[in-house]
Design a protein around this motif. Structure first.
Motif, PDB file in Angstrom:
ATOM      1  N   ARG A  63       0.834  -1.210   0.000  1.00  0.00           N
ATOM      2  CA  ARG A  63       0.000   0.000   0.000  1.00  0.00           C
ATOM      3  C   ARG A  63       0.858   1.246   0.000  1.00  0.00           C
ATOM      4  N   GLU A  64       1.897   1.246   0.842  1.00  0.00           N
ATOM      5  CA  GLU A  64       2.762   2.421   0.959  1.00  0.00           C
ATOM      6  C   GLU A  64       4.105   2.005   1.530  1.00  0.00           C
ATOM      7  N   ILE A  65       5.175   2.664   1.074  1.00  0.00           N
ATOM      8  CA  ILE A  65       6.471   2.504   1.702  1.00  0.00           C
ATOM      9  C   ILE A  65       7.030   3.891   1.995  1.00  0.00           C
ATOM     10  N   VAL A  66       7.448   4.082   3.241  1.00  0.00           N
ATOM     11  CA  VAL A  66       8.047   5.337   3.689  1.00  0.00           C
ATOM     12  C   VAL A  66       9.498   5.029   4.031  1.00  0.00           C
ATOM     13  N   ALA A  67      10.427   5.640   3.325  1.00  0.00           N
ATOM     14  CA  ALA A  67      11.847   5.299   3.453  1.00  0.00           C
ATOM     15  C   ALA A  67      12.671   6.530   3.781  1.00  0.00           C
ATOM     16  N   ILE A  75      18.585  10.578  -1.120  1.00  0.00           N
ATOM     17  CA  ILE A  75      17.135  10.706  -1.224  1.00  0.00           C
ATOM     18  C   ILE A  75      16.737  11.375  -2.536  1.00  0.00           C
ATOM     19  N   ALA A  76      17.512  12.350  -2.991  1.00  0.00           N
ATOM     20  CA  ALA A  76      17.217  13.006  -4.267  1.00  0.00           C
ATOM     21  C   ALA A  76      17.236  11.997  -5.416  1.00  0.00           C
ATOM     22  N   ILE A  77      18.221  11.096  -5.395  1.00  0.00           N
ATOM     23  CA  ILE A  77      18.299  10.065  -6.432  1.00  0.00           C
ATOM     24  C   ILE A  77      17.113   9.114  -6.316  1.00  0.00           C
ATOM     25  N   ALA A  78      16.776   8.709  -5.076  1.00  0.00           N
ATOM     26  CA  ALA A  78      15.646   7.801  -4.866  1.00  0.00           C
ATOM     27  C   ALA A  78      14.352   8.414  -5.391  1.00  0.00           C
ATOM     28  N   ARG A  79      14.160   9.699  -5.136  1.00  0.00           N
ATOM     29  CA  ARG A  79      12.944  10.364  -5.611  1.00  0.00           C
ATOM     30  C   ARG A  79      12.895  10.410  -7.140  1.00  0.00           C
ATOM     31  N   ARG A  80      14.031  10.655  -7.767  1.00  0.00           N
ATOM     32  CA  ARG A  80      14.074  10.660  -9.231  1.00  0.00           C
ATOM     33  C   ARG A  80      13.737   9.281  -9.784  1.00  0.00           C
ATOM     34  N   LYS A  81      14.289   8.258  -9.162  1.00  0.00           N
ATOM     35  CA  LYS A  81      14.038   6.889  -9.621  1.00  0.00           C
ATOM     36  C   LYS A  81      12.563   6.517  -9.448  1.00  0.00           C
ATOM     37  N   ALA A  82      11.976   6.923  -8.328  1.00  0.00           N
ATOM     38  CA  ALA A  82      10.561   6.624  -8.084  1.00  0.00           C
ATOM     39  C   ALA A  82       9.668   7.337  -9.093  1.00  0.00           C
ATOM     40  N   GLU A  83      10.002   8.584  -9.396  1.00  0.00           N
ATOM     41  CA  GLU A  83       9.228   9.340 -10.374  1.00  0.00           C
ATOM     42  C   GLU A  83       9.336   8.702 -11.760  1.00  0.00           C
ATOM     43  N   ALA A  84      10.548   8.277 -12.110  1.00  0.00           N
ATOM     44  CA  ALA A  84      10.752   7.634 -13.410  1.00  0.00           C
ATOM     45  C   ALA A  84       9.971   6.327 -13.515  1.00  0.00           C
ATOM     46  N   ALA A  85       9.815   5.656 -12.378  1.00  0.00           N
ATOM     47  CA  ALA A  85       9.081   4.386 -12.359  1.00  0.00           C
ATOM     48  C   ALA A  85       7.574   4.599 -12.250  1.00  0.00           C
ATOM     49  N   GLY A  86       7.148   5.851 -12.103  1.00  0.00           N
ATOM     50  CA  GLY A  86       5.724   6.146 -12.016  1.00  0.00           C
ATOM     51  C   GLY A  86       5.095   5.748 -10.696  1.00  0.00           C
ATOM     52  N   LEU A  87       5.891   5.693  -9.639  1.00  0.00           N
ATOM     53  CA  LEU A  87       5.373   5.266  -8.333  1.00  0.00           C
ATOM     54  C   LEU A  87       4.761   6.447  -7.588  1.00  0.00           C
ATOM     55  N   ASN A  89       3.301   5.688  -4.376  1.00  0.00           N
ATOM     56  CA  ASN A  89       3.167   5.216  -2.988  1.00  0.00           C
ATOM     57  C   ASN A  89       4.514   5.043  -2.299  1.00  0.00           C
ATOM     58  N   ALA A  90       5.576   5.615  -2.855  1.00  0.00           N
ATOM     59  CA  ALA A  90       6.909   5.550  -2.250  1.00  0.00           C
ATOM     60  C   ALA A  90       7.288   6.954  -1.793  1.00  0.00           C
ATOM     61  N   ASP A  91       7.405   7.127  -0.486  1.00  0.00           N
ATOM     62  CA  ASP A  91       7.672   8.431   0.114  1.00  0.00           C
ATOM     63  C   ASP A  91       9.090   8.425   0.684  1.00  0.00           C
ATOM     64  N   PHE A  92       9.992   9.176   0.062  1.00  0.00           N
ATOM     65  CA  PHE A  92      11.386   9.216   0.497  1.00  0.00           C
ATOM     66  C   PHE A  92      11.642  10.485   1.305  1.00  0.00           C
ATOM     67  N   ARG A  93      12.206  10.319   2.506  1.00  0.00           N
ATOM     68  CA  ARG A  93      12.383  11.430   3.431  1.00  0.00           C
ATOM     69  C   ARG A  93      13.823  11.515   3.924  1.00  0.00           C
ATOM     70  N   VAL A  94      14.313  12.737   4.090  1.00  0.00           N
ATOM     71  CA  VAL A  94      15.651  12.955   4.633  1.00  0.00           C
ATOM     72  C   VAL A  94      15.578  12.907   6.153  1.00  0.00           C
ATOM     73  N   GLY A  95      16.383  12.042   6.764  1.00  0.00           N
ATOM     74  CA  GLY A  95      16.390  11.929   8.212  1.00  0.00           C
ATOM     75  C   GLY A  95      16.614  10.500   8.641  1.00  0.00           C
ATOM     76  N   SER A  96      16.288  10.244   9.892  1.00  0.00           N
ATOM     77  CA  SER A  96      16.482   8.917  10.457  1.00  0.00           C
ATOM     78  C   SER A  96      15.141   8.375  10.949  1.00  0.00           C
ATOM     79  N   MET A  97      15.142   7.741  12.113  1.00  0.00           N
ATOM     80  CA  MET A  97      13.910   7.168  12.643  1.00  0.00           C
ATOM     81  C   MET A  97      12.827   8.224  12.870  1.00  0.00           C
ATOM     82  N   GLU A  98      13.243   9.455  13.203  1.00  0.00           N
ATOM     83  CA  GLU A  98      12.277  10.477  13.591  1.00  0.00           C
ATOM     84  C   GLU A  98      11.328  10.867  12.459  1.00  0.00           C
ATOM     85  N   VAL A  99      11.709  10.612  11.218  1.00  0.00           N
ATOM     86  CA  VAL A  99      10.833  10.986  10.099  1.00  0.00           C
ATOM     87  C   VAL A  99       9.948   9.823   9.647  1.00  0.00           C
TER      88      VAL A  99
END
Length: 204
Positions: A63-67, A75-87, A89-99
């Motif tokens: 349903r969703e993955i938050v990474a 994270i910038a690269i991950a977001r580009r890859k997710a956009e290219a894949a048309g995803l 439900n993949a939410d990429f965030r800068v940080g550690s456990m707190e995000v």
């Protein structure tokens, strides 16, 4: 530059994204096993996602993955890859456990627990974020089990300019940390004597 700051990993991001996986067969086996514990209703969290390869593979099946990763270039690269894949439900965030907020059905910690001072704290926090019956899935280099040569290399790998700080964990320590965090180990696999330990633990 140390693993305690994002400088090294920001510098490495593009190179890391282009580098081949060291053991592709084992990685694919771990992905296949992970899919056995997720479905279209699953919410997944991932700590230390790097450039997002695992999250992007998992996303179509959940349903969703938050990474998260503390290196914004990763994270910038991950977001580009997710956009290219048309995803969507993949939410990429800068940080550690707190995000990584909310509760999860599955939580991933790949290639991260041997790089931190406090793996027990991270495993415990990941467990606290799991719903009852949820699973923690990790792949960890157990450096202390890799022989004398690795132990000799450890001081050099911790030099600040190198940016790596591997800590000497054993397989027995990793399993004990899971159990201490209230996780029942339901899958335990190491594809080779010096390969990373792949653990899946269920929160009961």
């Amino acid at each position: 530059m140390t693993a305690k700051t994002p400088k090294f990993w920001n510098w490495m991001a593009e190179r890391y994204a282009k580098s081949p996986i060291a053991d592709e067969a084992s990685y694919q086996a771990k992905l296949a096993k992970t899919l056995e514990y997720v479905d279209q209703n699953t919410r997944v969290g991932e700590l230390g996602c790097g450039t997002g390869s695992t999250a992007i593979f998992i996303a179509p099946h959940v349903r969703e993955i938050v990474a998260s990763d503390f290196a914004e270039n990763m994270i910038a690269i991950a977001r580009r890859k997710a956009e290219a894949a048309g995803l969507t439900n993949a939410d990429f965030r800068v940080g550690s456990m707190e995000v990584l907020d909310g509760q999860f059905d599955a939580f991933l910690c790949h290639s991260i627990l041997h790089l931190v001072h406090n793996p027990q704290d991270i495993i415990a926090e990941a467990s606290s974020k799991l719903k009852p019956g949820g699973v923690l899935i990790s792949s960890t280099a157990c450096v202390a089990d890799m022989g004398v040569g690795m132990k000799i290399l450890l001081p050099f790998l911790r030099w600040p300019w190198l940016g790596l700080t591997p800590y000497a964990r054993t397989k027995h320590e990793m399993r004990a940390m899971y159990r201490k965090a209230g996780l029942e180990i339901i899958h335990d696999w190491q594809p080779g004597k010096k390969a990373a330990l792949f653990l899946i633990g269920r929160k009961n």
